[in-house]
Each structure stands twice: as C-alpha cells, then as structure tokens.
Motif scaffolding. Sequence first.
Motif, short mmCIF file in Angstrom:
data_model
loop_
_atom_site.label_atom_id
_atom_site.label_comp_id
_atom_site.label_asym_id
_atom_site.label_seq_id
_atom_site.Cartn_x
_atom_site.Cartn_y
_atom_site.Cartn_z
N GLN A 10 0.01 -3.31 4.29
CA GLN A 10 -0.10 -4.65 4.32
C GLN A 10 -1.03 -5.33 3.13
N PRO A 11 -1.89 -4.79 2.59
CA PRO A 11 -2.84 -4.90 1.32
C PRO A 11 -1.86 -5.19 0.25
N ILE A 12 -0.82 -4.26 0.25
CA ILE A 12 0.10 -4.48 -0.96
C ILE A 12 1.09 -5.68 -0.82
N THR A 13 1.39 -5.84 0.47
CA THR A 13 2.14 -7.06 0.60
C THR A 13 1.45 -8.21 0.44
N LYS A 14 0.18 -8.41 0.60
CA LYS A 14 -0.48 -9.63 0.70
C LYS A 14 -0.97 -9.78 -0.78
N SER A 15 -0.81 -8.54 -1.60
CA SER A 15 -1.17 -8.78 -3.06
C SER A 15 0.18 -9.61 -3.77
N MET A 16 1.26 -9.44 -3.39
CA MET A 16 2.47 -10.21 -3.62
C MET A 16 2.75 -11.59 -3.14
N ILE A 17 1.81 -11.89 -2.22
CA ILE A 17 1.51 -13.37 -1.95
C ILE A 17 0.34 -13.84 -2.78
N PHE A 18 -0.90 -13.27 -2.85
CA PHE A 18 -2.01 -13.84 -3.26
C PHE A 18 -2.27 -13.37 -4.59
N GLY A 19 -1.73 -12.15 -5.07
CA GLY A 19 -1.99 -11.59 -6.52
C GLY A 19 -3.12 -10.47 -6.53
N TRP A 20 -3.68 -10.08 -5.56
CA TRP A 20 -4.92 -9.28 -5.82
C TRP A 20 -5.10 -8.45 -4.63
N MET A 21 -5.80 -7.49 -4.77
CA MET A 21 -5.98 -6.56 -3.60
C MET A 21 -7.39 -6.25 -3.63
N SER A 22 -8.02 -5.82 -2.48
CA SER A 22 -9.51 -5.65 -2.38
C SER A 22 -9.85 -4.34 -3.12
N ARG A 23 -11.28 -4.27 -3.57
CA ARG A 23 -11.78 -3.31 -4.53
C ARG A 23 -11.66 -2.21 -3.53
N GLU A 24 -12.10 -2.27 -2.17
CA GLU A 24 -12.02 -0.88 -1.42
C GLU A 24 -10.63 -0.29 -1.24
N PHE A 25 -9.60 -1.10 -0.96
CA PHE A 25 -8.05 -0.52 -0.87
C PHE A 25 -7.90 0.08 -2.33
N TYR A 26 -8.15 -0.50 -3.64
CA TYR A 26 -7.98 -0.12 -4.70
C TYR A 26 -8.60 1.37 -5.02
N LEU A 27 -10.00 1.66 -4.64
CA LEU A 27 -10.66 2.66 -4.79
C LEU A 27 -10.17 3.79 -3.83
N GLU A 28 -9.46 3.34 -2.58
CA GLU A 28 -9.13 4.36 -1.78
C GLU A 28 -7.75 5.02 -2.04
N GLU A 29 -7.04 4.01 -2.68
CA GLU A 29 -5.56 4.57 -3.09
C GLU A 29 -5.18 4.84 -4.52
#
Length: 285
Positions: free
Chosen positions: A242-261
């Motif tokens: 869902q963080p990826i899907t949300k990024s297609m709506i809002f344009g960004w993902m959280s720092r935590e998700f980015y660092l995790e993946e």
Amino acid sequence: MGFLEWAIDPWGLKVPIHIAWFLIWVSVIAGLAFFIVHATYLRYFAKPRKFASEIRPPAPSDIPERVPRHSQVARMFHWIMAAAMFTLLFTAFLPRVGVQFPWVTYHWIAGTVLTVSILFHIFHVSFWLDFWSIWPDRIDMTDAYNRVLRSIGRPAPLPRKFAKYPLENKLYHGAIMVAGLAAIATGVFMMFRVRTIFFTRNPYLFSDMTWGMIYVLHGLAGVGLIALIMVHIYFGVRPEKQPITKSMIFGWMSREFYLEEHDPKRWVVSPADAAPALEGSKRTK
Ligand code: HEM
C-alpha cells in the motif's frame, strides 16, 4: 475446440477472424489462480525477506521525511492510462459475455486516449525522467539468481535492497508494455475497419488473411491484459504494497518505507529533494 475462430473468404480460403472468446475466461481464471497461489504462498510458506546489510547506511536525516516517487505528471499519466485501459477492457469484453451495447465508438475513443497517453509517456520518460530505471540491470539479475539459489537451500549471498523499482515491477512493466503496444499497433489499423473521425473507412487496406491476423493479435493482447491488470490490482491492494499504491496517488512514500526496501545507492534521494506534498512538485527520478 480451437483457439481461433475461422471463416471462408470470397476466394474459398480459410482465414482466421479473431480469437475464440472462451480465452476471456482462461485469462480471468489465470488471474484468480495467481491471487490464490501467491496469497497462500505468502501466508504459509514464504520466509521473511532479508537483504544484505549496507556498508554505510545513510543517516535518516540525509533522507527527506517524504521521499518523492512519482511526479504529478507521471501520476496523471498513470490514472488517465488506467481509465482508458478499463474502458477498453469493459467495452471489448462485456459484449462477448452477453452484455450488449454499441461498444465500438467508446472503444476506439478510449483506444485513442490510450495511444496518445502512451506516446506522451514514452516522450516524458525519455526526456524528463530516468528512462533506464524501469529496465532490469546487472544487480537485479545477480540478485534474482541468488534469490533462486537461496530458495532451494543452496548457499548464496543475500540480495541487495531494490533500486527505485524491484525486479518484479520491471518484469511486469515489460509484459504490460508488450501486450499494450501490440493492442495499440493493431488497434490503430483496426480503426480503418470502423467509422472514426481520423481516417476514411477502408476495409480493403489488407487482405482477409492479414486482417484476420491483426484481429487475432489484438484479441490475444486484449485477453492477456485481463490477467495482467487483475494481477496489478491485486498487488496494488495487498497491505504490504500500500505505501507504493499511495505514492501513485500522493506522489511520495515515507522515509521508513524507503530505507526498509530501497538501496539509497541505487535510488539516490538527497535531502534537497522535496516531497511534492511538502514543497510543491519536483521532478523525481
Ligand atoms: C486494453 C486494450 C484493448 C483491448 C482489451 C481491446 C480488445 C478488443 C477486442 C476484444 C475487440 C474485438 C475484436 C474482434 O472482434 O476480434 C476489439 C476491437 C477493436 N479495437 Fe480494441 N482493444 C484494446 C485496445 C485498443 C486500442 C488501443 C485501439 C485503437 C488504437 C483499439 C481499437 C479497436 C477497434 C477500432 C476495434 C473494432 C474493430 C471492428 O469492430 O472491426 N483497441 N478490441
């Protein structure tokens, strides 16, 4: 039971006219089977994912709180393309499964929207975005090989975290690109068979055999897209994606998700990169 429907042309030659429509159900069932197998595997068999530790991980303060992932233009393209795709799938296949309505006009209009949006997308990614970010690179291939070895219990190094797009997303993009371009290339010619605002109708442009093959390729690409889009939506609604899907709506993902993946060396994000939601939209790679 054949995979194609045939007819006899005025010269007595047997020519294909389109695919057999039961292939619609083959594709729907393949999509559903994928959901069941994948969801069962993840729930009961998959081991937690492990990545190689980074030699020098970035300090969280080096990464913006909201990591920009899709620019506003890229998001607009995605949703326009999605609307066109849905319209094309429903207008093409509902009449084949018994829901009759005058579908051809809606279909070629949606086809035109899809064609223009894809032409725009190719131009946009070539000149504004990072064209190569969606193609598998050497690290993806080595890591995929290591993942296979590890899954069968053979010793192999842990894979690195992903670049902007994981290998699976890159492979999916390749498959949807092949099916989408085949539907577009054949669809543009098929517009000569119906009345549109673009060309004078000319059903004699090709021989019956060539038309038949164009219709078959269009149909195969179309049914292929049913399963591909079902799988895309399945991943889009899975909780861990869902963080990826949300990024297609809002344009960004959280720092935590980015660092995790993601591997910050493979997808470089600097503190100067402003997340669209915080400081207005900026170009994202
Ligand atoms: C998701 C993508 C698409 C799907 C699933 C799809 C599916 C189909 C199907 C199943 C048919 C019936 C063909 C037959 O009777 O054998 C059809 C017809 C047609 N398609 Fe598509 N199509 C897609 C994209 C496009 C695009 C991009 C265009 C135009 C650029 C297009 C233009 C047409 C036209 C003009 C016909 C009518 C042909 C006729 O009735 O003679 N399609 N499409």
